[in-house]
Design an enzyme around this catalytic site. Structure first.
Site, mmCIF file in Angstrom:
data_model
loop_
_atom_site.group_PDB
_atom_site.id
_atom_site.type_symbol
_atom_site.label_atom_id
_atom_site.label_comp_id
_atom_site.label_asym_id
_atom_site.label_seq_id
_atom_site.Cartn_x
_atom_site.Cartn_y
_atom_site.Cartn_z
ATOM 1 N N SER A 143 20.803 -29.266 -34.981
ATOM 2 C CA SER A 143 19.387 -28.935 -34.772
ATOM 3 C C SER A 143 18.972 -27.646 -35.494
ATOM 4 C CB SER A 143 19.135 -28.736 -33.273
ATOM 5 O OG SER A 143 19.960 -27.681 -32.780
ATOM 6 N N GLU A 168 28.985 -18.926 -18.071
ATOM 7 C CA GLU A 168 28.731 -19.098 -19.510
ATOM 8 C C GLU A 168 27.767 -18.005 -19.967
ATOM 9 O OE1 GLU A 168 27.725 -22.816 -22.223
ATOM 10 O OE2 GLU A 168 25.892 -21.916 -21.465
HETATM 11 P P1 0O2 Z 1 20.040 -24.696 -20.033
HETATM 12 O O1 0O2 Z 1 18.944 -24.767 -19.060
HETATM 13 O O2 0O2 Z 1 19.659 -23.920 -21.293
HETATM 14 O O3 0O2 Z 1 21.336 -24.250 -19.460
HETATM 15 P P2 0O2 Z 1 28.011 -29.001 -21.906
HETATM 16 O O4 0O2 Z 1 26.904 -28.034 -21.530
HETATM 17 O O5 0O2 Z 1 29.385 -28.394 -21.742
HETATM 18 O O6 0O2 Z 1 27.857 -30.335 -21.286
HETATM 19 P P3 0O2 Z 1 28.132 -28.567 -24.560
HETATM 20 O O7 0O2 Z 1 27.980 -29.396 -25.795
HETATM 21 O O8 0O2 Z 1 29.447 -27.919 -24.393
HETATM 22 O O9 0O2 Z 1 27.793 -29.413 -23.360
HETATM 23 O O10 0O2 Z 1 27.048 -27.484 -24.467
HETATM 24 P P4 0O2 Z 1 26.567 -26.567 -25.636
HETATM 25 O O11 0O2 Z 1 25.784 -27.381 -26.593
HETATM 26 O O12 0O2 Z 1 27.697 -25.749 -26.130
HETATM 27 O O13 0O2 Z 1 25.578 -25.637 -24.850
HETATM 28 C C1 0O2 Z 1 24.521 -26.187 -24.130
HETATM 29 C C2 0O2 Z 1 23.446 -25.111 -23.976
HETATM 30 O O14 0O2 Z 1 23.247 -24.471 -25.241
HETATM 31 C C3 0O2 Z 1 22.108 -25.728 -23.634
HETATM 32 O O15 0O2 Z 1 21.974 -25.709 -22.258
HETATM 33 C C4 0O2 Z 1 21.122 -24.787 -24.303
HETATM 34 O O16 0O2 Z 1 20.935 -23.638 -23.516
HETATM 35 C C5 0O2 Z 1 21.869 -24.374 -25.538
HETATM 36 N N1 0O2 Z 1 21.647 -25.290 -26.671
HETATM 37 C C6 0O2 Z 1 22.585 -26.039 -27.287
HETATM 38 N N2 0O2 Z 1 22.046 -26.713 -28.309
HETATM 39 C C7 0O2 Z 1 20.740 -26.392 -28.360
HETATM 40 C C8 0O2 Z 1 19.656 -26.777 -29.209
HETATM 41 O O17 0O2 Z 1 19.782 -27.569 -30.148
HETATM 42 N N3 0O2 Z 1 18.430 -26.222 -28.926
HETATM 43 C C9 0O2 Z 1 18.247 -25.344 -27.904
HETATM 44 N N4 0O2 Z 1 17.022 -24.850 -27.718
HETATM 45 N N5 0O2 Z 1 19.267 -24.967 -27.080
HETATM 46 C C10 0O2 Z 1 20.481 -25.491 -27.307
HETATM 47 P P5 0O2 Z 1 21.174 -26.848 -21.489
HETATM 48 O O18 0O2 Z 1 22.173 -27.679 -20.783
HETATM 49 O O19 0O2 Z 1 20.255 -27.554 -22.442
HETATM 50 O O20 0O2 Z 1 20.287 -26.200 -20.420
#
Ligand code: 0O2
Length: 233
Positions: A143, A168
């Site tokens: 993204s 986290e």
């Molecule tokens: P919130 O409300 O922000 O907490 P997992 O979370 O372990 O299932 P993964 O792939 O390990 O999955 O998570 P990742 O991608 O390392 O981290 C997830 C969090 O990173 C998201 O939390 C967002 O806060 C942020 N994030 C990751 N990718 C993006 C993106 O493309 N755009 C934006 N704006 N934020 C991103 P949540 O769960 O969305 O919710």
């Protein structure tokens, strides 16, 4: 700080296999709330202490602002289902082991270089256990998202127990945070679906902001070198 939303009926709908009482449900929520809120407090204090000492030594505060949140119980249950954890209330240990972002702190730093400085200082503390590091600055997500994600467990001392509780921490520059907040809002408003052209435009905005981050850092160092106002960082 308590859970943002607690709708018992909605939670029960998500886990029809749970036949326990409301009291048992509340106990599970209280248990998580107590431990994870305590861990957030521990880390907020440690980050503040580092920032204050950094200011004392270098006349500079690396943290622009921070924000903490506890995941809603509803979202925890929804994520547990995505992770294939059955009957989460009776398997809270699995939930705590697998879901690493129940407690989250977003630390927004002035400059990109502050991210590694702060996270290294925190990770060097002897009772901080590093569980996972994901560097989306070195390798941005598809993204365009940039941020440094670190999951650490810190000791939380309760009445008769000590628990290592994971949190986290997302370290971001101001520019990274601005992009992520706006992109998240746009995506959320459109229920996760965005037109591919918009996705591309957002990605190029992220790259523009990254270049701005780099330029601001160069400007900063020029100012530091020329004015000799601050100590070496
Ligand atoms: P919130 O409300 O922000 O907490 P997992 O979370 O372990 O299932 P993964 O792939 O390990 O999955 O998570 P990742 O991608 O390392 O981290 C997830 C969090 O990173 C998201 O939390 C967002 O806060 C942020 N994030 C990751 N990718 C993006 C993106 O493309 N755009 C934006 N704006 N934020 C991103 P949540 O769960 O969305 O919710």
């Amino acid at each position: 700080m308590s859970f943002r939303y607690y709708y018992a009926d909605r939670i029960r709908e998500r886990m029809p296999e749970f036949k326990g009482t409301d009291e048992e449900l509340q106990k599970a929520i209280d248990d998580i709330s107590l431990q994870y809120n305590s861990a957030i407090r521990v880390l907020e204090t440690r980050l503040k202490n580092i920032s204050d000492d950094f200011d004392k030594q270098h006349s500079y505060m690396p943290i622009h602002h921070e924000h903490s949140r506890l995941k809603s119980f509803d979202s925890i249950i929804e994520k547990a289902a995505r992770y294939g954890i059955e009957d989460p209330i009776n398997n809270l240990d699995t939930v705590k082991r697998e879901i690493l972002d129940i407690a989250g702190i977003r630390v927004v730093c002035n400059y990109e270089e502050d991210l590694a400085i702060l996270s290294d200082l925190l990770l060097d503390q002897e009772d901080v256990e590093v569980i996972r590091v994901k560097d989306y600055c070195d390798r941005p997500k598809e993204s365009g998202y940039r941020s440094l994600h670190v999951v650490v467990a810190v000791p939380v001392y309760l009445v008769h127990t000590k628990k290592m509780v994971p949190v986290e921490i997302q370290f971001r520059s101001i520019a990274m945070d601005a992009w992520a907040s706006l992109e998240h809002e746009l995506r959320y408003k459109h229920k996760g679906e965005l037109d591919p052209e918009i996705v591309d435009t957002l990605k190029s905005c992220a790259e523009d902001l990254h270049r701005i981050d780099e330029t601001m850092s160069r400007v900063r160092h020029k100012v530091l070198d020329s004015g000799n106002k601050y100590n070496e960082i």
